[in-house]
Design a protein around this motif. Sequence first.
Motif, PDB file in Angstrom:
ATOM      1  N   LYS A  52       0.723  -1.292  -0.185  1.00  0.00           N
ATOM      2  CA  LYS A  52       0.148  -0.083   0.045  1.00  0.00           C
ATOM      3  C   LYS A  52       0.740   1.343   0.047  1.00  0.00           C
ATOM      4  CE  LYS A  52      -3.612   2.114   2.546  1.00  0.00           C
ATOM      5  NZ  LYS A  52      -4.616   2.236   3.742  1.00  0.00           N
ATOM      6  N   SER A  53       1.811   1.390   0.820  1.00  0.00           N
ATOM      7  CA  SER A  53       2.766   2.311   1.067  1.00  0.00           C
ATOM      8  C   SER A  53       3.716   2.492  -0.475  1.00  0.00           C
ATOM      9  CB  SER A  53       3.526   2.371   2.053  1.00  0.00           C
ATOM     10  OG  SER A  53       4.636   3.071   1.970  1.00  0.00           O
ATOM     11  N   PHE A  54       4.025   1.345  -0.758  1.00  0.00           N
ATOM     12  CA  PHE A  54       4.955   1.381  -2.230  1.00  0.00           C
ATOM     13  C   PHE A  54       4.099   1.986  -3.327  1.00  0.00           C
ATOM     14  CE2 PHE A  54       5.709  -0.834  -5.907  1.00  0.00           C
ATOM     15  CZ  PHE A  54       7.151  -0.709  -6.182  1.00  0.00           C
ATOM     16  N   LEU A  55       2.950   1.522  -3.510  1.00  0.00           N
ATOM     17  CA  LEU A  55       2.019   2.134  -4.586  1.00  0.00           C
ATOM     18  C   LEU A  55       1.817   3.429  -4.274  1.00  0.00           C
ATOM     19  CD1 LEU A  55      -0.542  -0.917  -5.038  1.00  0.00           C
ATOM     20  CD2 LEU A  55       1.384   0.109  -6.500  1.00  0.00           C
ATOM     21  N   ALA A  56       1.433   4.131  -3.186  1.00  0.00           N
ATOM     22  CA  ALA A  56       1.157   5.543  -2.872  1.00  0.00           C
ATOM     23  C   ALA A  56       2.373   6.266  -3.402  1.00  0.00           C
ATOM     24  CB  ALA A  56       0.765   5.593  -1.340  1.00  0.00           C
ATOM     25  N   GLU A  57       3.514   5.851  -2.902  1.00  0.00           N
ATOM     26  CA  GLU A  57       4.809   6.657  -3.319  1.00  0.00           C
ATOM     27  C   GLU A  57       4.973   6.801  -4.812  1.00  0.00           C
ATOM     28  OE1 GLU A  57       6.347   8.384  -1.309  1.00  0.00           O
ATOM     29  OE2 GLU A  57       5.229   8.219   0.228  1.00  0.00           O
ATOM     30  N   TRP A  58       4.651   5.580  -5.369  1.00  0.00           N
ATOM     31  CA  TRP A  58       4.743   5.461  -6.926  1.00  0.00           C
ATOM     32  C   TRP A  58       3.723   6.272  -7.773  1.00  0.00           C
ATOM     33  CZ3 TRP A  58       9.021   4.712  -9.364  1.00  0.00           C
ATOM     34  CH2 TRP A  58      10.241   4.037  -8.975  1.00  0.00           C
ATOM     35  N   GLU A  59       2.758   6.228  -7.169  1.00  0.00           N
ATOM     36  CA  GLU A  59       1.528   7.353  -7.670  1.00  0.00           C
ATOM     37  C   GLU A  59       1.806   8.558  -7.355  1.00  0.00           C
ATOM     38  OE1 GLU A  59      -1.360   6.630  -9.063  1.00  0.00           O
ATOM     39  OE2 GLU A  59      -1.680   4.663  -9.045  1.00  0.00           O
ATOM     40  N   ASN A  60       2.504   8.837  -6.185  1.00  0.00           N
ATOM     41  CA  ASN A  60       3.071  10.355  -6.021  1.00  0.00           C
ATOM     42  C   ASN A  60       4.342  10.588  -7.137  1.00  0.00           C
ATOM     43  OD1 ASN A  60       1.250  10.786  -3.934  1.00  0.00           O
ATOM     44  ND2 ASN A  60       2.915  10.545  -2.207  1.00  0.00           N
ATOM     45  N   TYR A  61       4.965  10.117  -7.391  1.00  0.00           N
ATOM     46  CA  TYR A  61       5.913  10.023  -8.438  1.00  0.00           C
ATOM     47  C   TYR A  61       5.433  10.029  -9.641  1.00  0.00           C
ATOM     48  CZ  TYR A  61      10.017   8.931 -11.612  1.00  0.00           C
ATOM     49  OH  TYR A  61      10.784   8.760 -12.695  1.00  0.00           O
ATOM     50  N   LYS A  62       4.622   9.340 -10.053  1.00  0.00           N
ATOM     51  CA  LYS A  62       3.987   9.526 -11.375  1.00  0.00           C
ATOM     52  C   LYS A  62       3.279  10.647 -11.662  1.00  0.00           C
ATOM     53  CE  LYS A  62      -0.073   7.868 -11.767  1.00  0.00           C
ATOM     54  NZ  LYS A  62      -1.358   8.772 -12.048  1.00  0.00           N
ATOM     55  N   ASP A  63       2.367  11.102 -10.574  1.00  0.00           N
ATOM     56  CA  ASP A  63       1.823  12.428 -10.916  1.00  0.00           C
ATOM     57  C   ASP A  63       2.716  13.766 -10.829  1.00  0.00           C
ATOM     58  OD1 ASP A  63      -0.542  11.038 -10.441  1.00  0.00           O
ATOM     59  OD2 ASP A  63      -0.913  11.519  -8.150  1.00  0.00           O
ATOM     60  N   GLY A  78      15.122  24.867 -23.478  1.00  0.00           N
ATOM     61  CA  GLY A  78      15.450  23.780 -22.607  1.00  0.00           C
ATOM     62  C   GLY A  78      15.714  24.179 -21.193  1.00  0.00           C
ATOM     63  N   GLY A  79      16.371  23.443 -20.492  1.00  0.00           N
ATOM     64  CA  GLY A  79      16.577  23.959 -18.892  1.00  0.00           C
ATOM     65  C   GLY A  79      15.657  23.355 -18.162  1.00  0.00           C
ATOM     66  N   VAL A  80      14.864  22.440 -18.700  1.00  0.00           N
ATOM     67  CA  VAL A  80      13.750  21.981 -17.884  1.00  0.00           C
ATOM     68  C   VAL A  80      14.458  20.820 -16.591  1.00  0.00           C
ATOM     69  CG1 VAL A  80      11.708  20.208 -17.811  1.00  0.00           C
ATOM     70  CG2 VAL A  80      12.043  21.963 -19.531  1.00  0.00           C
ATOM     71  N   MET A  81      13.861  21.133 -15.474  1.00  0.00           N
ATOM     72  CA  MET A  81      14.195  20.498 -14.329  1.00  0.00           C
ATOM     73  C   MET A  81      13.379  19.241 -13.751  1.00  0.00           C
ATOM     74  SD  MET A  81      17.497  21.708 -13.470  1.00  0.00           S
ATOM     75  CE  MET A  81      17.588  20.878 -11.805  1.00  0.00           C
ATOM     76  N   PHE A  82      13.925  18.050 -13.747  1.00  0.00           N
ATOM     77  CA  PHE A  82      13.032  17.025 -13.544  1.00  0.00           C
ATOM     78  C   PHE A  82      13.285  16.630 -12.039  1.00  0.00           C
ATOM     79  CE2 PHE A  82      12.725  16.510 -17.996  1.00  0.00           C
ATOM     80  CZ  PHE A  82      11.381  16.441 -18.285  1.00  0.00           C
ATOM     81  N   GLY A  83      12.239  16.237 -11.052  1.00  0.00           N
ATOM     82  CA  GLY A  83      12.491  15.872  -9.813  1.00  0.00           C
ATOM     83  C   GLY A  83      11.757  16.752  -8.766  1.00  0.00           C
ATOM     84  N   ALA A  84      12.230  16.604  -7.514  1.00  0.00           N
ATOM     85  CA  ALA A  84      11.570  17.371  -6.411  1.00  0.00           C
ATOM     86  C   ALA A  84      12.268  17.254  -5.219  1.00  0.00           C
ATOM     87  CB  ALA A  84      10.187  16.628  -6.255  1.00  0.00           C
ATOM     88  N   ASP A  85      12.459  18.245  -4.322  1.00  0.00           N
ATOM     89  CA  ASP A  85      13.141  18.053  -3.355  1.00  0.00           C
ATOM     90  C   ASP A  85      12.206  16.989  -2.297  1.00  0.00           C
ATOM     91  OD1 ASP A  85      14.811  20.154  -3.843  1.00  0.00           O
ATOM     92  OD2 ASP A  85      13.717  21.674  -3.058  1.00  0.00           O
ATOM     93  N   LEU A  86      13.139  16.337  -1.409  1.00  0.00           N
ATOM     94  CA  LEU A  86      12.703  15.307  -0.500  1.00  0.00           C
ATOM     95  C   LEU A  86      12.687  15.962   0.803  1.00  0.00           C
ATOM     96  CD1 LEU A  86      11.845  12.416  -0.337  1.00  0.00           C
ATOM     97  CD2 LEU A  86      14.081  11.859   0.164  1.00  0.00           C
ATOM     98  N   PRO A  87      11.472  15.962   1.333  1.00  0.00           N
ATOM     99  CA  PRO A  87      11.285  16.844   2.787  1.00  0.00           C
ATOM    100  C   PRO A  87      12.266  16.030   3.723  1.00  0.00           C
ATOM    101  CG  PRO A  87       8.997  16.470   1.674  1.00  0.00           C
ATOM    102  CD  PRO A  87      10.156  15.719   0.824  1.00  0.00           C
ATOM    103  N   GLU A  88      12.631  16.695   4.746  1.00  0.00           N
ATOM    104  CA  GLU A  88      13.351  15.835   5.731  1.00  0.00           C
ATOM    105  C   GLU A  88      12.468  14.921   6.516  1.00  0.00           C
ATOM    106  OE1 GLU A  88      16.256  17.442   9.457  1.00  0.00           O
ATOM    107  OE2 GLU A  88      16.148  18.672   7.652  1.00  0.00           O
ATOM    108  N   GLU A  89      11.279  15.317   6.977  1.00  0.00           N
ATOM    109  CA  GLU A  89      10.385  14.394   7.792  1.00  0.00           C
ATOM    110  C   GLU A  89      10.192  12.994   6.978  1.00  0.00           C
ATOM    111  OE1 GLU A  89       7.809  17.299   5.374  1.00  0.00           O
ATOM    112  OE2 GLU A  89       9.384  17.675   6.780  1.00  0.00           O
ATOM    113  N   LYS A  90      10.011  13.043   5.556  1.00  0.00           N
ATOM    114  CA  LYS A  90       9.965  11.919   5.037  1.00  0.00           C
ATOM    115  C   LYS A  90      11.364  11.305   4.958  1.00  0.00           C
ATOM    116  CE  LYS A  90       6.979  10.750   1.294  1.00  0.00           C
ATOM    117  NZ  LYS A  90       6.005  11.210   0.800  1.00  0.00           N
ATOM    118  N   LEU A  91      12.400  11.765   4.495  1.00  0.00           N
ATOM    119  CA  LEU A  91      13.634  11.296   4.845  1.00  0.00           C
ATOM    120  C   LEU A  91      13.922  10.398   6.081  1.00  0.00           C
ATOM    121  CD1 LEU A  91      16.275  10.687   3.047  1.00  0.00           C
ATOM    122  CD2 LEU A  91      17.313  12.974   3.957  1.00  0.00           C
ATOM    123  N   SER A  92      13.468  11.017   7.098  1.00  0.00           N
ATOM    124  CA  SER A  92      13.583  10.331   8.480  1.00  0.00           C
ATOM    125  C   SER A  92      12.693   9.126   8.525  1.00  0.00           C
ATOM    126  CB  SER A  92      13.438  11.386   9.367  1.00  0.00           C
ATOM    127  OG  SER A  92      12.023  11.353   9.418  1.00  0.00           O
TER     128      SER A  92
END
Length: 123
Positions: A52-63, A78-92
């Motif tokens: 459940k957690s795995f799918l939720a995170e991959w859904e977020n990635y897809k979105d 050009g100059g498009v950046m892909f990706g997102a910052d990872l919040p510290e609370e998630k990293l913990s």
Amino acid sequence: MAASAHVSRIRSLYKRILVLHRFLPIHLRALGDQYVKEEFRRHKQAAPEEAKSFLAEWENYKDTLQTQVLESAGRQSGGVMFGADLPEEKLSQFQNEQIGQLYELMLESTKPNKQFDIHEDSR
């Protein structure tokens, strides 16, 4: 029947991510495709709560990726950046193995000599 709907949802998510990867720069696409395939394969037999957690995170990635692809299509230069910052609370919340994977991905995606020597077809 619920199991087949679950499998269908996972396949659909997996395929959609790989389609979105087609819009990434070639070295990121190769890296992303390999990582997605390994992660989905690794979690094939995951416990229901982990799945459940795995799918939720991959859904977020897809979105997130879908939004970034659409934004990049609207830009002329050009100059498009892909990706997102990872919040510290998630990293913990990450396990040591996940932090190691994240670190390896960061190194691979930012090093000048990529592991993959892939050239776009100029036909």
